[in-house]
Write an enzyme that holds these catalytic residues in place. Structure first.
Site, PDB file in Angstrom:
ATOM      1  N   ALA A   1     -29.880  16.702  -0.386  1.00 47.81           N
ATOM      2  CA  ALA A   1     -29.622  18.137  -0.433  1.00 47.81           C
ATOM      3  C   ALA A   1     -30.759  18.866  -1.162  1.00 47.81           C
ATOM      4  O   ALA A   1     -31.308  19.854  -0.651  1.00 47.81           O
ATOM      5  CB  ALA A   1     -28.281  18.390  -1.119  1.00 47.81           C
TER       6      ALA A   1
ATOM      7  N   ASP B   1     -26.264  17.769   8.128  1.00 46.67           N
ATOM      8  CA  ASP B   1     -25.697  18.939   7.460  1.00 46.67           C
ATOM      9  C   ASP B   1     -26.159  19.052   6.006  1.00 46.67           C
ATOM     10  O   ASP B   1     -26.467  20.140   5.516  1.00 46.67           O
ATOM     11  CB  ASP B   1     -24.164  18.816   7.528  1.00 46.67           C
ATOM     12  CG  ASP B   1     -23.458  19.975   6.873  1.00 46.67           C
ATOM     13  OD1 ASP B   1     -23.931  21.106   7.032  1.00 46.67           O
ATOM     14  OD2 ASP B   1     -22.423  19.738   6.224  1.00 46.67           O
ATOM     15  N   ASP B   2     -26.223  17.927   5.302  1.00 41.01           N
ATOM     16  CA  ASP B   2     -26.583  17.969   3.875  1.00 41.01           C
ATOM     17  C   ASP B   2     -28.039  18.366   3.679  1.00 41.01           C
ATOM     18  O   ASP B   2     -28.370  19.060   2.723  1.00 41.01           O
ATOM     19  CB  ASP B   2     -26.317  16.607   3.230  1.00 41.01           C
ATOM     20  CG  ASP B   2     -24.864  16.247   3.348  1.00 41.01           C
ATOM     21  OD1 ASP B   2     -24.046  16.907   2.706  1.00 41.01           O
ATOM     22  OD2 ASP B   2     -24.533  15.343   4.140  1.00 41.01           O
TER      23      ASP B   2
ATOM     24  N   GLU C   1     -23.206  13.460   8.207  1.00 38.94           N
ATOM     25  CA  GLU C   1     -22.621  14.003   6.985  1.00 38.94           C
ATOM     26  C   GLU C   1     -22.545  12.949   5.892  1.00 38.94           C
ATOM     27  O   GLU C   1     -22.064  11.827   6.122  1.00 38.94           O
ATOM     28  CB  GLU C   1     -21.201  14.514   7.297  1.00 38.94           C
ATOM     29  CG  GLU C   1     -20.606  15.373   6.212  1.00 38.94           C
ATOM     30  CD  GLU C   1     -21.352  16.693   6.014  1.00 38.94           C
ATOM     31  OE1 GLU C   1     -21.626  17.380   7.003  1.00 38.94           O
ATOM     32  OE2 GLU C   1     -21.670  17.012   4.854  1.00 38.94           O
ATOM     33  N   ASP C   2     -23.007  13.306   4.730  1.00 40.41           N
ATOM     34  CA  ASP C   2     -22.834  12.489   3.535  1.00 40.41           C
ATOM     35  C   ASP C   2     -23.318  11.046   3.684  1.00 40.41           C
ATOM     36  O   ASP C   2     -22.642  10.087   3.289  1.00 40.41           O
ATOM     37  CB  ASP C   2     -21.369  12.566   3.057  1.00 40.41           C
ATOM     38  CG  ASP C   2     -21.043  13.957   2.506  1.00 40.41           C
ATOM     39  OD1 ASP C   2     -21.913  14.850   2.588  1.00 40.41           O
ATOM     40  OD2 ASP C   2     -19.934  14.166   1.999  1.00 40.41           O
TER      41      ASP C   2
ATOM     42  N   ARG D   1       0.836  -1.202   0.000  1.00 42.33           N
ATOM     43  CA  ARG D   1       0.000   0.000   0.000  1.00 42.33           C
ATOM     44  C   ARG D   1       0.871   1.252   0.000  1.00 42.33           C
ATOM     45  O   ARG D   1       0.637   2.199  -0.735  1.00 42.33           O
ATOM     46  CB  ARG D   1      -0.901  -0.017   1.247  1.00 42.33           C
ATOM     47  CG  ARG D   1      -2.017   0.991   1.240  1.00 42.33           C
ATOM     48  CD  ARG D   1      -2.959   0.741   2.405  1.00 42.33           C
ATOM     49  NE  ARG D   1      -2.317   0.902   3.698  1.00 42.33           N
ATOM     50  CZ  ARG D   1      -2.041   2.077   4.247  1.00 42.33           C
ATOM     51  NH1 ARG D   1      -2.359   3.181   3.626  1.00 42.33           N
ATOM     52  NH2 ARG D   1      -1.441   2.146   5.417  1.00 42.33           N
TER      53      ARG D   1
ATOM     54  N   ARG E   1     -22.205   8.465   0.491  1.00 43.41           N
ATOM     55  CA  ARG E   1     -22.338   9.469  -0.588  1.00 43.41           C
ATOM     56  C   ARG E   1     -21.399  10.623  -0.234  1.00 43.41           C
ATOM     57  O   ARG E   1     -21.813  11.581   0.375  1.00 43.41           O
ATOM     58  CB  ARG E   1     -23.799   9.927  -0.693  1.00 43.41           C
ATOM     59  CG  ARG E   1     -24.150  10.774  -1.864  1.00 43.41           C
ATOM     60  CD  ARG E   1     -23.638  12.211  -1.803  1.00 43.41           C
ATOM     61  NE  ARG E   1     -24.439  13.123  -1.027  1.00 43.41           N
ATOM     62  CZ  ARG E   1     -23.950  14.191  -0.381  1.00 43.41           C
ATOM     63  NH1 ARG E   1     -22.649  14.458  -0.375  1.00 43.41           N
ATOM     64  NH2 ARG E   1     -24.739  14.981   0.303  1.00 43.41           N
TER      65      ARG E   1
ATOM     66  N   TYR F   1     -10.827  21.059   2.787  1.00 46.28           N
ATOM     67  CA  TYR F   1     -12.263  20.877   2.567  1.00 46.28           C
ATOM     68  C   TYR F   1     -12.474  20.747   1.055  1.00 46.28           C
ATOM     69  O   TYR F   1     -11.527  20.440   0.324  1.00 46.28           O
ATOM     70  CB  TYR F   1     -12.958  22.094   3.216  1.00 46.28           C
ATOM     71  CG  TYR F   1     -14.458  22.024   3.250  1.00 46.28           C
ATOM     72  CD1 TYR F   1     -15.129  20.949   3.819  1.00 46.28           C
ATOM     73  CD2 TYR F   1     -15.229  23.071   2.731  1.00 46.28           C
ATOM     74  CE1 TYR F   1     -16.514  20.898   3.848  1.00 46.28           C
ATOM     75  CE2 TYR F   1     -16.613  23.032   2.767  1.00 46.28           C
ATOM     76  CZ  TYR F   1     -17.243  21.936   3.325  1.00 46.28           C
ATOM     77  OH  TYR F   1     -18.618  21.900   3.339  1.00 46.28           O
TER      78      TYR F   1
ATOM     79  N   ASN G   1     -22.011  27.180  -0.024  1.00 41.58           N
ATOM     80  CA  ASN G   1     -21.645  25.921   0.627  1.00 41.58           C
ATOM     81  C   ASN G   1     -22.099  25.945   2.080  1.00 41.58           C
ATOM     82  O   ASN G   1     -22.014  26.991   2.732  1.00 41.58           O
ATOM     83  CB  ASN G   1     -20.118  25.755   0.560  1.00 41.58           C
ATOM     84  CG  ASN G   1     -19.689  24.360   0.967  1.00 41.58           C
ATOM     85  OD1 ASN G   1     -19.820  23.983   2.120  1.00 41.58           O
ATOM     86  ND2 ASN G   1     -19.211  23.588   0.012  1.00 41.58           N
TER      87      ASN G   1
ATOM     88  N   ALA H   1     -33.004  15.642  -6.663  1.00 42.42           N
ATOM     89  CA  ALA H   1     -34.010  15.455  -5.614  1.00 42.42           C
ATOM     90  C   ALA H   1     -33.497  14.464  -4.580  1.00 42.42           C
ATOM     91  O   ALA H   1     -34.208  13.563  -4.139  1.00 42.42           O
ATOM     92  CB  ALA H   1     -35.319  14.971  -6.244  1.00 42.42           C
TER      93      ALA H   1
ATOM     94  N   ASN I   1     -20.656  19.284  -5.453  1.00 42.10           N
ATOM     95  CA  ASN I   1     -19.225  19.181  -5.147  1.00 42.10           C
ATOM     96  C   ASN I   1     -18.687  17.819  -5.548  1.00 42.10           C
ATOM     97  O   ASN I   1     -19.454  16.875  -5.664  1.00 42.10           O
ATOM     98  CB  ASN I   1     -19.029  19.362  -3.634  1.00 42.10           C
ATOM     99  CG  ASN I   1     -19.461  20.730  -3.163  1.00 42.10           C
ATOM    100  OD1 ASN I   1     -19.115  21.722  -3.758  1.00 42.10           O
ATOM    101  ND2 ASN I   1     -20.233  20.755  -2.096  1.00 42.10           N
TER     102      ASN I   1
ATOM    103  N   LYS J   1     -14.601  18.522   7.768  1.00 49.72           N
ATOM    104  CA  LYS J   1     -15.669  19.347   8.364  1.00 49.72           C
ATOM    105  C   LYS J   1     -15.248  19.797   9.760  1.00 49.72           C
ATOM    106  O   LYS J   1     -15.495  20.933  10.161  1.00 49.72           O
ATOM    107  CB  LYS J   1     -16.971  18.546   8.442  1.00 49.72           C
ATOM    108  CG  LYS J   1     -17.593  18.223   7.088  1.00 49.72           C
ATOM    109  CD  LYS J   1     -18.604  19.265   6.654  1.00 49.72           C
ATOM    110  CE  LYS J   1     -19.138  18.967   5.259  1.00 49.72           C
ATOM    111  NZ  LYS J   1     -20.032  19.998   4.733  1.00 49.72           N
TER     112      LYS J   1
END
Ligand SMILES: NC(=O)C1=CN([C@@H]2O[C@H](COP(=O)(O)OP(=O)(O)OC[C@H]3O[C@@H](n4cnc5c(N)ncnc54)[C@H](O)[C@@H]3O)[C@@H](O)[C@H]2O)C=CC1
Ligand SMILES: CC(=O)C(=O)O
Ligand SMILES: [Mg+2]
Length: 632
Positions: free
Chosen positions: A357, A317-318, A294-295, A97, A205, A152, A518, A354, A473, A223
């Site tokens: 977010a 957050d999203d 998040e995400d 790696r 995501r 970020y 953002n 849709a 993003n 974040k």
């Protein structure tokens, strides 16, 4: 012991003495490189090595650290469970790696979306972060405009994509599907007795980059960097968390060097059980912590928000942060037309995307319009007429089968749509052509979706100043670039994008301003305000107050010049104001329970200026403290 040998080879006489002792079995080493308290036993003959350290202290000690090669039994024995990505690697895999990453460096370092050396800059900053937190945050705060795009979006996206190669020292905690039943105890492996902010992701995501599995931890780290830099949350009290329930990314599932669980994602009740266990564990250990989701893929984002928001101090957050930032921008776009904000309910808005977010923005925009129209049921219904929502299958109407329940309220009535010259599944270009919207807003994760055809269609907008929000993003996922927007639609537009772009030179001394739309303008203030108010939940009112504060931050002159969001260089000041607005609302809603010596009664007596001062005084700044040694 390889490391030990490596260092010792410098002195041959010492090497011989040590070798004799090592062969003999036990060796207590006292030499210039090693502290007296360390005692070693050779691993030859499988004798264990005695260590007087546990947990993170081991990972931060180059003599003992094995990184991802710690076996599961060792992780349990040494309180390391959760402090490393879940996939245990062999020494050979570790080297492979490292070498793969080394070889890729030259190519990757030039792979930054808008900055050819973005990844190299990230590595340098990350090494500083590992060495000296105070200096790291000093550098970040003083140069936030330059380095926010590195720690970020957009670079954090590239970092997540390459995380298995970039991983050196762990940062944050990993709770995996394999840890079921263990989370309540392993949460104590984290060394800090106080944690104020957790940002958690399941990696499903990440930005617009899809399922990145365990590698998504990079977004939680990025974040939280902003929580420290913008909101002044003490870096010793932040915790990035990755919940690894597997990945459905086939490439990662096949990659032998992937650091996460190599199995498909848990789903249904099994998935929920893992998230429930995590929430119970962190709130048991830190009852006052705030958890930012998040995400998470849309499929779970709304469900988890509804599941936890009434009982835990959490927000998504999203869904919620993005909604607030979009509302502030949309109100700015109305003002940029020279109209009062109260005209917002007259705006025709086409939204592409849709997901978590897009739907978050639509719900918030609908509520804001309804409030302006009288805040009653009919206002809430009539506000729906202002939106046209296009997803991967085109315009959403009530003719479509299996519309996502969260998108259903925004499905247009088919008869109405026919009258507007459209049909179920109409393309974005067709919708823009027929509707002639005031605003075109993208949260689709599809780079270039606002094609030449779509932007040409927007030239027919009935607005005196059409607004384009290309909010996806990272940079390559933006629905269009500001260059395309200004050159195709015209100079007189308002433009915002999720990741930063440079302003556009329109010639004749005119600048086409590129705003960064953002959620970073809101989430740090939402977290800080919640913390300092001591509110047990994060209410819609608190989120609305944050959005309104951001909208009000911009002067009339700014918005008329097309500047609808502040410069990122003032993010600490904005965050302070947003936090104060959140606290004020929490007090008004009787949710504020106080923080430390500021109890609820004292809080409720503060004037607006005093609340701002209270926030300012509680923001951490990077300064070296005086250190004094104290024996155990
Ligand atoms: N600027 C900001 O502050 C934020 C930006 N975002 C960005 O928003 C994007 C979407 O995030 P989520 O909603 O969570 O993702 P998601 O994957 O849940 O939703 C994407 C949506 O876009 C739709 N879509 C896909 N292809 C399309 C096409 N050709 N035309 C129209 N719609 C299409 C999908 O059907 C889906 O409804 C991501 O790129 C993310 O980075 C998300 C949060 C905050
Ligand atoms: C900004 C952000 O939260 C996103 O793109 O997901
Ligand atoms: Mg996000």
């Amino acid at each position: 012991m390889g490391n030990l040998y490596g260092q010792i080879r410098a002195s041959s006489s010492l090497v011989n003495r040590l070798k004799q002792k090592l062969r003999a079995g036990t060796c207590v080493v006292g030499n210039p490189w090693l502290s007296k308290s360390r005692s070693f036993t050779t691993t030859e003959g499988h004798r264990p090595t005695m260590v007087h350290k546990r947990s993170l202290d081991i990972l931060h000690d180059p003599w003992f650290n094995k990184g991802t090669a710690f076996t599961m039994t060792e992780r349990d024995r040494l309180d390391l469970r959760g402090l490393l990505p879940p996939n245990v690697m062999s020494t050979e895999q570790q080297i492979e790696r490292f070498m793969a990453d080394l070889k890729r460096l030259e190519v990757q370092a030039r792979d930054g979306p808008s900055d050819p050396y973005a990844l190299a800059k990230w590595r340098i900053l990350n090494r500083l972060h590992d060495r000296n937190e105070t200096m790291y945050y000093n550098v970040l705060i003083a140069n936030i405009e330059e380095y926010a795009p590195i720690v970020y979006t957009p670079t954090v996206g590239l970092v997540c994509q390459n995380y298995s190669g970039l991983f050196r020292r762990p940062r944050g905690m990993y709770f995996s599907a394999e840890d079921r039943g263990e989370m309540m105890s392993m949460v104590y492996n984290w060394p800090a007795d106080q944690v104020d902010m957790i940002v958690v992701t399941d990696g499903s995501r990440i930005l617009g980059l899809g399922d990145l599995g365990v590698q998504g931890i990079g977004i939680a780290i990025g974040k939280l960097d902003l929580y420290v830099a913008a909101a002044g949350i003490n870096p010793q009290r932040v915790l990035p968390v990755m919940i690894d329930v597997g990945t459905n990314n086939e490439k990662l599932l096949k990659d032998p060097l992937y650091l996460g669980l190599q199995r498909h994602r848990l789903d249904g009740d099994e998935y929920l059980a893992v998230i429930d266990e995590f929430m119970e564990a962190v709130f048991t250990r830190w009852p006052h912590v705030i958890v930012q989701f998040e995400d998470f893929q849309s499929k779970w984002a709304f469900k988890l928000l509804q599941r936890y928001r009434a009982t835990y101090r959490m927000f998504n957050d999203d869904v919620q942060g993005t909604a607030g930032v979009a509302i502030a921008g949309l109100l700015g776009a109305v003002r940029a037309q020279g109209r009062p904000m109260i005209d917002f309910p007259k705006q025709k808005i086409v939204v592409a995307g849709a997901g978590s977010a897009g739907i978050g923005v639509l719900n918030a925009a609908r509520k804001t319009m309804a409030r302006m129209l009288g805040n009653n049921e009919s206002a809430f219904e009539s506000a729906l007429r202002q939106f046209w929502v296009v997803d991967a299958n085109g315009l959403i109407t009530d003719e479509r089968e299996n519309v996502d329940p969260d998108a259903l309220p925004f499905a247009r009535k088919i008869k109405e749509i026919h009258r507007q010259g459209l049909k179920e599944g109409a393309s974005l270009a067709e919708v823009v052509k027929q509707i002639k919207p005031d605003v075109l807003l993208g949260l689709s994760a599809v780079g270039g979706l606002f094609s030449k055809e779509v932007l040409e269609a927007l030239k027919g907008s009935t607005s005196t100043r059409p607004a384009i929000f290309a909010m996806s993003n990272p940079t390559k996922n933006a629905e269009c670039t500001p260059d395309d927007a200004f050159s195709i639609v015209g100079d007189n537009i308002v433009f915002a994008s999720g990741s930063p772009f440079k302003d556009v030179d329109l010639g004749n001394g005119h600048i086409g301003h590129c705003n960064q739309g953002n959620n970073m303008y809101l989430f740090p203030g939402i977290g800080l305000g919640t913390l300092l108010s001591g509110s047990r939940i994060i209410s819609d009112g608190m989120l609305q107050a944050a959005a309104e504060c951001l909208a009000a931050y911009m002067s009339e002159e700014d918005v008329l010049n097309g500047v609808i969001y502040p410069s990122i260089s003032s993010i600490r000041d904005i965050t302070k104001e947003v936090a104060a607005a959140v606290i004020k609302e929490a007090i008004e809603e009787d949710l504020a329970e106080g923080y430390r010596e500021m109890d609820a009664r004292e809080l409720s007596k503060l004037t607006q200026e005093e609340i701002v001062e209270y926030v300012k005084n509680n923001m951490w700044s990077p300064e070296y403290p005086t250190l004094v040694y104290k024996q155990d």
